[in-house]
Design an enzyme around this catalytic site. Sequence first.
Site, PDB file in Angstrom:
ATOM      1  N   ASN A 120       0.864  -1.186   0.000  1.00  0.00           N
ATOM      2  CA  ASN A 120       0.000   0.000   0.000  1.00  0.00           C
ATOM      3  C   ASN A 120       0.897   1.233   0.000  1.00  0.00           C
ATOM      4  O   ASN A 120       1.506   1.563   1.014  1.00  0.00           O
ATOM      5  CB  ASN A 120      -0.876  -0.042   1.270  1.00  0.00           C
ATOM      6  CG  ASN A 120      -1.706   1.219   1.441  1.00  0.00           C
ATOM      7  OD1 ASN A 120      -1.821   2.035   0.523  1.00  0.00           O
ATOM      8  ND2 ASN A 120      -2.277   1.385   2.620  1.00  0.00           N
ATOM      9  N   TRP A 121       0.973   1.886  -1.162  1.00  0.00           N
ATOM     10  CA  TRP A 121       1.880   3.036  -1.290  1.00  0.00           C
ATOM     11  C   TRP A 121       1.342   4.277  -0.578  1.00  0.00           C
ATOM     12  O   TRP A 121       2.047   5.246  -0.429  1.00  0.00           O
ATOM     13  CB  TRP A 121       2.102   3.372  -2.765  1.00  0.00           C
ATOM     14  CG  TRP A 121       2.850   2.350  -3.550  1.00  0.00           C
ATOM     15  CD1 TRP A 121       3.262   1.109  -3.129  1.00  0.00           C
ATOM     16  CD2 TRP A 121       3.291   2.468  -4.914  1.00  0.00           C
ATOM     17  NE1 TRP A 121       3.917   0.457  -4.135  1.00  0.00           N
ATOM     18  CE2 TRP A 121       3.957   1.257  -5.256  1.00  0.00           C
ATOM     19  CE3 TRP A 121       3.200   3.464  -5.891  1.00  0.00           C
ATOM     20  CZ2 TRP A 121       4.507   1.040  -6.516  1.00  0.00           C
ATOM     21  CZ3 TRP A 121       3.748   3.248  -7.147  1.00  0.00           C
ATOM     22  CH2 TRP A 121       4.397   2.047  -7.449  1.00  0.00           C
ATOM     23  N   LYS A 122       0.083   4.256  -0.212  1.00  0.00           N
ATOM     24  CA  LYS A 122      -0.572   5.428   0.389  1.00  0.00           C
ATOM     25  C   LYS A 122      -0.364   6.657  -0.517  1.00  0.00           C
ATOM     26  O   LYS A 122      -0.267   6.499  -1.723  1.00  0.00           O
ATOM     27  CB  LYS A 122      -0.052   5.676   1.811  1.00  0.00           C
ATOM     28  CG  LYS A 122      -0.078   4.411   2.660  1.00  0.00           C
ATOM     29  CD  LYS A 122       0.070   4.692   4.119  1.00  0.00           C
ATOM     30  CE  LYS A 122       0.158   3.369   4.862  1.00  0.00           C
ATOM     31  NZ  LYS A 122       0.047   3.505   6.295  1.00  0.00           N
ATOM     32  N   SER A 138       3.540  -2.281  10.355  1.00  0.00           N
ATOM     33  CA  SER A 138       5.000  -2.267  10.538  1.00  0.00           C
ATOM     34  C   SER A 138       5.648  -3.613  10.213  1.00  0.00           C
ATOM     35  O   SER A 138       6.579  -4.056  10.896  1.00  0.00           O
ATOM     36  CB  SER A 138       5.364  -1.827  11.970  1.00  0.00           C
ATOM     37  OG  SER A 138       4.901  -0.526  12.197  1.00  0.00           O
ATOM     38  N   HIS A 167      -9.352   0.724   4.946  1.00  0.00           N
ATOM     39  CA  HIS A 167      -8.083   0.955   5.640  1.00  0.00           C
ATOM     40  C   HIS A 167      -8.356   1.880   6.829  1.00  0.00           C
ATOM     41  O   HIS A 167      -9.192   2.771   6.764  1.00  0.00           O
ATOM     42  CB  HIS A 167      -7.068   1.588   4.674  1.00  0.00           C
ATOM     43  CG  HIS A 167      -5.691   1.628   5.250  1.00  0.00           C
ATOM     44  ND1 HIS A 167      -5.297   2.577   6.158  1.00  0.00           N
ATOM     45  CD2 HIS A 167      -4.626   0.805   5.072  1.00  0.00           C
ATOM     46  CE1 HIS A 167      -4.039   2.348   6.509  1.00  0.00           C
ATOM     47  NE2 HIS A 167      -3.610   1.274   5.866  1.00  0.00           N
ATOM     48  N   GLY A 208       2.478   2.034  10.787  1.00  0.00           N
ATOM     49  CA  GLY A 208       3.400   3.164  10.674  1.00  0.00           C
ATOM     50  C   GLY A 208       4.046   3.549  11.988  1.00  0.00           C
ATOM     51  O   GLY A 208       4.546   4.669  12.142  1.00  0.00           O
ATOM     52  N   GLU A 260      -5.256  -5.394  10.494  1.00  0.00           N
ATOM     53  CA  GLU A 260      -4.247  -4.354  10.714  1.00  0.00           C
ATOM     54  C   GLU A 260      -4.527  -3.646  12.036  1.00  0.00           C
ATOM     55  O   GLU A 260      -5.344  -2.714  12.078  1.00  0.00           O
ATOM     56  CB  GLU A 260      -4.294  -3.331   9.580  1.00  0.00           C
ATOM     57  CG  GLU A 260      -4.007  -3.911   8.218  1.00  0.00           C
ATOM     58  CD  GLU A 260      -3.458  -2.846   7.288  1.00  0.00           C
ATOM     59  OE1 GLU A 260      -2.331  -3.026   6.814  1.00  0.00           O
ATOM     60  OE2 GLU A 260      -4.142  -1.832   7.063  1.00  0.00           O
ATOM     61  N   GLU A 314      -6.865   4.331   7.965  1.00  0.00           N
ATOM     62  CA  GLU A 314      -6.720   5.771   7.692  1.00  0.00           C
ATOM     63  C   GLU A 314      -7.987   6.319   7.032  1.00  0.00           C
ATOM     64  O   GLU A 314      -8.385   7.460   7.262  1.00  0.00           O
ATOM     65  CB  GLU A 314      -5.472   6.011   6.817  1.00  0.00           C
ATOM     66  CG  GLU A 314      -4.195   5.811   7.626  1.00  0.00           C
ATOM     67  CD  GLU A 314      -2.984   5.377   6.837  1.00  0.00           C
ATOM     68  OE1 GLU A 314      -2.965   5.509   5.597  1.00  0.00           O
ATOM     69  OE2 GLU A 314      -2.026   4.888   7.480  1.00  0.00           O
ATOM     70  N   GLY A 343       2.844  -1.242   4.279  1.00  0.00           N
ATOM     71  CA  GLY A 343       2.892   0.195   3.997  1.00  0.00           C
ATOM     72  C   GLY A 343       4.318   0.619   3.700  1.00  0.00           C
ATOM     73  O   GLY A 343       4.825   0.457   2.589  1.00  0.00           O
TER      74      GLY A 343
HETATM   75  C1  PEP Z   1      -0.699  -0.029   6.096  1.00  0.00           C
HETATM   76  O1  PEP Z   1      -0.851   1.166   5.983  1.00  0.00           O
HETATM   77  O2  PEP Z   1      -1.556  -0.805   5.611  1.00  0.00           O
HETATM   78  C2  PEP Z   1       0.475  -0.513   6.811  1.00  0.00           C
HETATM   79  C3  PEP Z   1       0.487  -1.752   7.202  1.00  0.00           C
HETATM   80  O3  PEP Z   1       1.485   0.397   7.016  1.00  0.00           O
HETATM   81  P1  PEP Z   1       2.935   0.098   7.654  1.00  0.00           P
HETATM   82  O4  PEP Z   1       3.442  -1.178   7.061  1.00  0.00           O
HETATM   83  O5  PEP Z   1       3.770   1.273   7.271  1.00  0.00           O
HETATM   84  O6  PEP Z   1       2.726  -0.019   9.127  1.00  0.00           O
END
Ligand code: PEP
Length: 252
Positions: free
Chosen positions: A9-11, A214, A96, A174, A168, A98, A235
């Site tokens: 997921n590039w966000k 993470s 997600h 993050g 998640e 976010e 992410g």
């Molecule tokens: C995500 O945003 O789906 C995610 C898992 O981010 P990260 O790996 O940076 O924690």
Amino acid sequence: MRQKIVAGNWKMNNDLNQGLELADEIMKLQSEIPEDVSVIMAPPFIHLADLNRKVQNTRLKISAQNCAAEEKGAFTGEVSASMVRSTGSEYVIIGHSERRAYYHETDDILLKKINLALKNDLYPIVCCGEQLEQRENNQYFKVVQEQLENTIFKLSSEAFSRVILAYEPVWAIGTSKTATPDEGQEMHKFIRKLISDNFSDDAAENTSILYGGSCKPSNSEELFKQPDIDGGLIGGASLKSKDFVELTKTFS
Ligand code: PEP
């Protein structure tokens, strides 16, 4: 049989040129990706058409990060599920944390998006997960169960068979604070049991449930080793080609 999946997921990162470069780097490394691992990249909307052209005839697949809750019409700034599909994308991330937190996407809105994704021949990657306070108050099973009951457990079994789940924990996204393999496994097993109770043992056995939060090459091996963790929604580490491809090699 359920698939092993690593989805990036590039966000809201990478302009068009940077995104194309990252995809090029990943494509150069693709011979290192084990054959039984499916790899999905989820860039911002503006990359979808170009990236789909780029990955044609490769094993890499493309996902959107979101789609609209309405079919079409006067919804300025929105991108519909059918528009996503028209770019060649096969997947869409829905729910997600976010999107839930910053754009107030409720379970009702998410269910509309899931139904539109399915209607338009997309595979929804549906996210669930508790916040830190909910984990600390031991409400995490209840929170995740409610998120699933309000969304994917309202689908028919046939529709559900196209769903990929991503657990998640919000406190791990993050933050560099990954769930331990035991914490991940405990929740994934719980989710699989709920799928079995709501649909069937077969459905539970065949659903890919990804862990997100993470996850990186240094911790993915222990997570992916767990019997109910089928891969990761990644992410930060998906923005570095080497790390992203490295992750695909950490299934045992
Ligand atoms: C995500 O945003 O789906 C995610 C898992 O981010 P990260 O790996 O940076 O924690």
